[in-house]
Each structure stands twice: as C-alpha cells, then as structure tokens.
Design a protein around this motif. Sequence first.
Motif, PDB file in Angstrom:
ATOM      1  N   PRO A 141      78.222  24.671 -42.043  1.00  0.00           N
ATOM      2  CA  PRO A 141      78.593  24.835 -40.626  1.00  0.00           C
ATOM      3  C   PRO A 141      78.503  26.268 -40.125  1.00  0.00           C
ATOM      4  O   PRO A 141      78.587  26.505 -38.927  1.00  0.00           O
ATOM      5  CB  PRO A 141      80.049  24.337 -40.591  1.00  0.00           C
ATOM      6  CG  PRO A 141      80.201  23.487 -41.789  1.00  0.00           C
ATOM      7  CD  PRO A 141      79.313  24.090 -42.832  1.00  0.00           C
ATOM      8  N   ILE A 142      78.344  27.221 -41.044  1.00  0.00           N
ATOM      9  CA  ILE A 142      78.255  28.617 -40.621  1.00  0.00           C
ATOM     10  C   ILE A 142      76.984  29.248 -41.166  1.00  0.00           C
ATOM     11  O   ILE A 142      76.442  28.808 -42.174  1.00  0.00           O
ATOM     12  CB  ILE A 142      79.466  29.449 -41.099  1.00  0.00           C
ATOM     13  CG1 ILE A 142      79.548  29.436 -42.637  1.00  0.00           C
ATOM     14  CG2 ILE A 142      80.759  28.960 -40.473  1.00  0.00           C
ATOM     15  CD1 ILE A 142      80.534  30.430 -43.211  1.00  0.00           C
ATOM     16  N   VAL A 143      76.515  30.288 -40.473  1.00  0.00           N
ATOM     17  CA  VAL A 143      75.476  31.168 -40.984  1.00  0.00           C
ATOM     18  C   VAL A 143      76.171  32.470 -41.341  1.00  0.00           C
ATOM     19  O   VAL A 143      76.700  33.165 -40.472  1.00  0.00           O
ATOM     20  CB  VAL A 143      74.371  31.403 -39.939  1.00  0.00           C
ATOM     21  CG1 VAL A 143      73.398  32.477 -40.411  1.00  0.00           C
ATOM     22  CG2 VAL A 143      73.622  30.103 -39.656  1.00  0.00           C
ATOM     23  N   TYR A 159      84.373  20.436 -48.915  1.00  0.00           N
ATOM     24  CA  TYR A 159      83.902  19.407 -47.989  1.00  0.00           C
ATOM     25  C   TYR A 159      84.216  17.986 -48.430  1.00  0.00           C
ATOM     26  O   TYR A 159      84.133  17.071 -47.635  1.00  0.00           O
ATOM     27  CB  TYR A 159      82.390  19.574 -47.790  1.00  0.00           C
ATOM     28  CG  TYR A 159      82.056  20.899 -47.158  1.00  0.00           C
ATOM     29  CD1 TYR A 159      82.422  21.174 -45.853  1.00  0.00           C
ATOM     30  CD2 TYR A 159      81.394  21.885 -47.872  1.00  0.00           C
ATOM     31  CE1 TYR A 159      82.135  22.386 -45.275  1.00  0.00           C
ATOM     32  CE2 TYR A 159      81.103  23.108 -47.299  1.00  0.00           C
ATOM     33  CZ  TYR A 159      81.471  23.347 -45.996  1.00  0.00           C
ATOM     34  OH  TYR A 159      81.195  24.559 -45.424  1.00  0.00           O
ATOM     35  N   ASN A 160      84.506  17.786 -49.708  1.00  0.00           N
ATOM     36  CA  ASN A 160      84.935  16.483 -50.199  1.00  0.00           C
ATOM     37  C   ASN A 160      83.958  15.381 -49.802  1.00  0.00           C
ATOM     38  O   ASN A 160      84.309  14.402 -49.158  1.00  0.00           O
ATOM     39  CB  ASN A 160      86.339  16.160 -49.656  1.00  0.00           C
ATOM     40  CG  ASN A 160      86.977  15.009 -50.405  1.00  0.00           C
ATOM     41  OD1 ASN A 160      86.618  14.725 -51.543  1.00  0.00           O
ATOM     42  ND2 ASN A 160      87.929  14.345 -49.765  1.00  0.00           N
ATOM     43  N   ALA A 161      82.701  15.560 -50.167  1.00  0.00           N
ATOM     44  CA  ALA A 161      81.648  14.623 -49.808  1.00  0.00           C
ATOM     45  C   ALA A 161      81.626  13.428 -50.758  1.00  0.00           C
ATOM     46  O   ALA A 161      82.039  13.531 -51.913  1.00  0.00           O
ATOM     47  CB  ALA A 161      80.296  15.337 -49.836  1.00  0.00           C
ATOM     48  N   PRO A 162      81.115  12.273 -50.309  1.00  0.00           N
ATOM     49  CA  PRO A 162      80.990  11.106 -51.192  1.00  0.00           C
ATOM     50  C   PRO A 162      80.080  11.409 -52.369  1.00  0.00           C
ATOM     51  O   PRO A 162      79.129  12.189 -52.259  1.00  0.00           O
ATOM     52  CB  PRO A 162      80.370  10.045 -50.281  1.00  0.00           C
ATOM     53  CG  PRO A 162      80.681  10.473 -48.897  1.00  0.00           C
ATOM     54  CD  PRO A 162      80.695  11.969 -48.925  1.00  0.00           C
ATOM     55  N   LEU A 184      80.275  14.556 -45.014  1.00  0.00           N
ATOM     56  CA  LEU A 184      78.998  14.159 -45.599  1.00  0.00           C
ATOM     57  C   LEU A 184      78.221  15.360 -46.115  1.00  0.00           C
ATOM     58  O   LEU A 184      77.098  15.232 -46.581  1.00  0.00           O
ATOM     59  CB  LEU A 184      78.151  13.413 -44.560  1.00  0.00           C
ATOM     60  CG  LEU A 184      78.710  12.076 -44.071  1.00  0.00           C
ATOM     61  CD1 LEU A 184      77.832  11.512 -42.967  1.00  0.00           C
ATOM     62  CD2 LEU A 184      78.817  11.085 -45.222  1.00  0.00           C
ATOM     63  N   ILE A 185      78.821  16.546 -46.038  1.00  0.00           N
ATOM     64  CA  ILE A 185      78.127  17.776 -46.418  1.00  0.00           C
ATOM     65  C   ILE A 185      78.221  17.984 -47.928  1.00  0.00           C
ATOM     66  O   ILE A 185      79.302  17.919 -48.505  1.00  0.00           O
ATOM     67  CB  ILE A 185      78.731  18.990 -45.693  1.00  0.00           C
ATOM     68  CG1 ILE A 185      78.603  18.817 -44.187  1.00  0.00           C
ATOM     69  CG2 ILE A 185      78.049  20.271 -46.134  1.00  0.00           C
ATOM     70  CD1 ILE A 185      79.331  19.881 -43.398  1.00  0.00           C
ATOM     71  N   ASN A 186      77.073  18.228 -48.548  1.00  0.00           N
ATOM     72  CA  ASN A 186      77.034  18.605 -49.958  1.00  0.00           C
ATOM     73  C   ASN A 186      75.791  19.463 -50.194  1.00  0.00           C
ATOM     74  O   ASN A 186      75.112  19.848 -49.241  1.00  0.00           O
ATOM     75  CB  ASN A 186      77.050  17.362 -50.864  1.00  0.00           C
ATOM     76  CG  ASN A 186      75.913  16.409 -50.558  1.00  0.00           C
ATOM     77  OD1 ASN A 186      74.766  16.816 -50.394  1.00  0.00           O
ATOM     78  ND2 ASN A 186      76.227  15.122 -50.473  1.00  0.00           N
ATOM     79  N   ASP A 187      75.483  19.749 -51.436  1.00  0.00           N
ATOM     80  CA  ASP A 187      74.355  20.635 -51.735  1.00  0.00           C
ATOM     81  C   ASP A 187      73.005  19.963 -51.573  1.00  0.00           C
ATOM     82  O   ASP A 187      71.968  20.603 -51.701  1.00  0.00           O
ATOM     83  CB  ASP A 187      74.470  21.170 -53.165  1.00  0.00           C
ATOM     84  CG  ASP A 187      75.554  22.223 -53.290  1.00  0.00           C
ATOM     85  OD1 ASP A 187      75.964  22.755 -52.253  1.00  0.00           O
ATOM     86  OD2 ASP A 187      75.991  22.505 -54.424  1.00  0.00           O
ATOM     87  N   GLU A 188      72.995  18.670 -51.303  1.00  0.00           N
ATOM     88  CA  GLU A 188      71.734  17.939 -51.154  1.00  0.00           C
ATOM     89  C   GLU A 188      71.463  17.531 -49.707  1.00  0.00           C
ATOM     90  O   GLU A 188      70.654  16.649 -49.454  1.00  0.00           O
ATOM     91  CB  GLU A 188      71.735  16.687 -52.040  1.00  0.00           C
ATOM     92  CG  GLU A 188      71.413  16.966 -53.502  1.00  0.00           C
ATOM     93  CD  GLU A 188      72.544  17.662 -54.235  1.00  0.00           C
ATOM     94  OE1 GLU A 188      73.696  17.209 -54.068  1.00  0.00           O
ATOM     95  OE2 GLU A 188      72.296  18.651 -54.944  1.00  0.00           O
ATOM     96  N   TYR A 198      71.854  17.986 -39.798  1.00  0.00           N
ATOM     97  CA  TYR A 198      71.555  17.876 -41.229  1.00  0.00           C
ATOM     98  C   TYR A 198      71.356  16.424 -41.622  1.00  0.00           C
ATOM     99  O   TYR A 198      71.792  15.489 -40.936  1.00  0.00           O
ATOM    100  CB  TYR A 198      72.659  18.513 -42.068  1.00  0.00           C
ATOM    101  CG  TYR A 198      74.020  17.860 -41.947  1.00  0.00           C
ATOM    102  CD1 TYR A 198      74.408  16.841 -42.813  1.00  0.00           C
ATOM    103  CD2 TYR A 198      74.929  18.272 -40.985  1.00  0.00           C
ATOM    104  CE1 TYR A 198      75.658  16.243 -42.717  1.00  0.00           C
ATOM    105  CE2 TYR A 198      76.182  17.688 -40.875  1.00  0.00           C
ATOM    106  CZ  TYR A 198      76.543  16.675 -41.741  1.00  0.00           C
ATOM    107  OH  TYR A 198      77.776  16.089 -41.631  1.00  0.00           O
ATOM    108  N   TYR A 199      70.655  16.265 -42.741  1.00  0.00           N
ATOM    109  CA  TYR A 199      70.334  14.926 -43.246  1.00  0.00           C
ATOM    110  C   TYR A 199      70.125  15.028 -44.757  1.00  0.00           C
ATOM    111  O   TYR A 199      69.672  16.073 -45.251  1.00  0.00           O
ATOM    112  CB  TYR A 199      69.057  14.422 -42.564  1.00  0.00           C
ATOM    113  CG  TYR A 199      68.936  12.918 -42.492  1.00  0.00           C
ATOM    114  CD1 TYR A 199      69.756  12.175 -41.640  1.00  0.00           C
ATOM    115  CD2 TYR A 199      67.998  12.231 -43.262  1.00  0.00           C
ATOM    116  CE1 TYR A 199      69.641  10.794 -41.555  1.00  0.00           C
ATOM    117  CE2 TYR A 199      67.874  10.848 -43.197  1.00  0.00           C
ATOM    118  CZ  TYR A 199      68.705  10.135 -42.346  1.00  0.00           C
ATOM    119  OH  TYR A 199      68.597   8.774 -42.266  1.00  0.00           O
TER     120      TYR A 199
END
Length: 560
Positions: free
Chosen positions: A363-365, A474-477, A502-506, A529-530
């Motif tokens: 979410p940040i740069v 972020y506690n993504a699935p 839904l944010i993760n390293d992928e 993002y996707y």
Amino acid sequence: MNMKKVIVSRLLLIVAISLTLVGCKRSGSGSNTSRATGWQINSKDGGFQYNTKFKEQETAPGLVFIEGGTFTMGRVQDDVMHDWNNTPNQQHVQSFYMDETEVTNKMYLEYLDWIKRTYPPEEENFRAIYNGVLPDTLVWRNRLGYNEVMTENYLRHPGYGEYPVVGVSWIQAVEFANWRTDRVNELYLQKDGYLKQGSQLEATADANFSTDTYINSPTQTFGGNEEILRGGKLKAQTNAAGEEINVYASRETGLISPKYRLPTEAEWEYAALGLSEIRSYNVYRGRKKYPWDGQYTRSGNRKIKGDQLANFKQGKGDYGGIAGWSDDGADITAEVKSYDPNDYGLYDMAGNVAEWVADVYRPIVDDEFNDFNYYRGNVYTKNVITEDGTVKVVGTDEIVFDTLPNGKVVPRDLPGEIATKPVDEEETYLRTNFDRSDNRNFRDGDIQSSRYYADRFGDEESEASEDAATRKMYNAPKHNIEVDSSGNLIREYDKSNKRTSLINDEVRVYKGGSWKDREYWLDPAQRRYYPQNMATDYIGFRCAMSRVGSKSKGQRKSKN
C-alpha cells in the motif's frame, strides 16, 4: 618587433596545443591504445579485446527510447476508492526503453510456436512446458454473458492478431520477456557472424540458445554444437601462434543486448505521463492527469473534436458509446495504435488493457528509503557452479517443475538455461547494501517495521517457523496445493474467517485503465494488484529494457 614577438608566441602556443592533442591521442583516448598501461587493445595477436568504437545502445525491436528524469509519482485525482495507496512522492527514473504497444496476440503466438517446436508437447517430459505458457482463454467467460466467440477466437484468429494479448499471468509475461531476450540476441549474433545463419530453426530441447548460457559458458550453448556455434566464422581471427581468437562474443563487444523485462511501476507511470515535451510547473509537481494533455477524455482538436482519446468503459452498459460518430471504436479491446500515442511515442498507456508491472504490491511506496529507480521485488540469485568449476546448464532430464497455487505446472528453468539458486552468506556477509536473497518484505512486515510485534505475535522463534513475514502484517489467505503419488492435484482452500487481507508476496501491481474500467482508472498514478499466477480478460503487458551508457540518445562526448 613587438608584432614578431606576438606571432612567435602564438606559433609556440599552437605547437604546444598540438603536442598536447598528440599526447592525448597517444594516451589511448578514442583509440586502441590503453590509457592504463600503454599496451595495444584489440591486437591481432590476441590479448584484451574491447569495443572501442561503441557509440550508444541500439534500440531493440519494438521499443522506443524514454529519457529518464525526476517526476512526482502518485495521486492526482481524489481517492474515491479510499485505498490510500498512491500518496505523491518524488522519484528519479533512469533512461530506459519500452514497447511502443502492448504485446499482441501475434507476438505471443510466435512465442508459443517456438516453445511447441523446441519442446514438443507430444513428449511427456515437455507437455507441462507448453501448457504452462498457454494463455487462459477461459477468462472471457461470464456466468451471465455470451462471450464464447472470444474464448474460441481471440488468441488465434487473424482478426485479433494486432490486439493486445490477455489471459496471461504475471509469471507468463516474465517468461515471454526472457524468451524474447534470447531470440533478439540470437539474431544479433547471427547478423554479426558469431552464430550460423538460421540457427533458430535448428533449436531443439537439448540444443538451443540462452543469452545467460552464451555469456557464461558459450561452448555449452546449442548443446555445444560446433557447427552452429562457429558456423558464422566471420568474427574468428587467428593470432601469431595460429590460435583462433574472438570466436565468441562477450559483453565487452557491446553486441549483446540487455534483457527484456517488465517495467517497474515507477518506470511505467513515468512513461505513461509522457513528460518529454512538457516543462510546466504543475506537471513537474504531479498535476498531469492523463497520458495526453488536458483534463478530459475527449479530444479538443477541431478536426476530431469530441472523439474519445482512449478505449474504456464510459458508463453502465456503455463500453463504446452510441454506434457512429460518438463511438470509441471498440467494445472489448481495440487494435493497438488505434489511438494517438503520448509524447514518448507510446500507445494505449491509458485504456485498452491494464498492464502488469514488475513490482510486488504494497500500500505504500517507501520513498524514505529509496527515491532512485524504485522497485519492490528484488530476489537475488546466482548461478549454480558444478564441481569442475563450470556453470550448471539444465538438461532435458533435469527439469524441475513447480505447482502454482492455481494448479498450473511450470518449470523453474528450461533446458539450455543456467540453473540458479538464492545468494547466500558468500555474497551478503558484511555488506551494507543488502543482506538477504529475498527482499520483497524489506521494511514491510518484518520485525523491525512491526511496532507492536512482541505484543501481537509473541517471540520471534515461534513465528520464524512459518517463514511468512508478510502475513504478520497483512494476514493473507494461505491456500495449498500438492501432487500425490498418482499425479493427482490435492487442493486445500484456506477457509479461515480471521484473514484480513489479500496482500502477500505473490501479488503484483498492474497499472492503467482497461476496456472494462471507468475513467477514474485511466490516471497513470492509480495502482491495483492481482495474484501473479492468475490472469484476466483485461490485463495485458508490455516489455521494457534498461539503457546502458549515456542518459540521452546521441549525447555529445568530449573530443579529448
């Protein structure tokens, strides 16, 4: 008498200048004499070989030059989505090259054809390679819509040949860029006499061209086939001892092109804004809203006044306007170059399809840490070295396949490529600029950046076993897929109701609006993002390439 003294003084000055210039030439500036040692460079007897006549990087096929500079990256419009993910920040981008259009169906079909010829899917060992690069044509389907004509025809029918390819995941886009690098460099080496003409037609699974392999171990390229590797013979020279030299090109020749790749988010946004001819204060401060001039999506030009300047969704149920003069010329995607380019010569940097960029989404740069060539996603690797000290080239019986979370099976490295592994302490020990291989989470999700980490998660050791620093923030699935002994896929869905993001390293950033998006998303500053292993009917991509050498094209050099 005074006049004679003046003339003599001037003559002496001219002689002194001449001697200085001669000295400069003797020192090797712009010549084949080394300024370091005085030895001859590029001697016919061998020794140090270097391209002393190199002028500047050649523009590779499909690309246009983007001169780098400083710009304000980030939000222009009101944040009606309340994402708060594009706060304005000042960045500097180095000069680079970018595709003038999105990668088209015809371009991607050329890639599929090469893969199919080189790794025939009829062979069991290669079937997953071809299937892994195929676009997902089912992205066109809609539960309450009839789109089968696109499902069956969009990728392969000539009527869509010059339309942007879709249904391509981020991972597939990266692999296309790698393939493109090899094909372009193979062409350059053929033209310059280092490879046999037509070598691309002789490629097989165990004998093909890889740029990295050629640079690091040229004798292993094309499986070591001497007929191809030395079939050009144009560049081969013989020294005084009768030994062949200059048989293989190296980076020092300046002939091998840098890699095609996905543009970084900063590069894409900078290029989309098209700042080449605009010097207004507001533009520099980040007030430019579209790739074109002005604040509206319709043209103010007298001849085409009112025409739409991009292909986007104009309203509910309105994908192109009323048929006739007010129509934007497309309902789904449009043929590339259907609209005018921006000031850099780039087409469709707003509308048509959104585009993958290289960055992992956050979410940040983090401009506080870096404001030069910003990019989040560095994972540093190195070549695998065998016991005899040579690089390890992947063989046809050594392919390692990975199963992605969506069930797609992809190879880590193709046969003919160099096997790689993460950098380790040999490269990171006592370094100040990096200390790990995977830097996707740097300053974001690790212990140092989690203010109340101890209170929320307990001690470090209990969390280290999960190896999931991003999920702490972020506690993504976490979905899981495995392959059993029979080759069947076992899919496990994460159904936890405690996941918060839904944010993760992928997940990767994609930029720009598409035929399916409203006007709001045409602003180059907008970011979404996707998942990197998934595809849609509205995300495509284009390639970029770094520039080496001077910042500007045709930059003047000192004559000394």
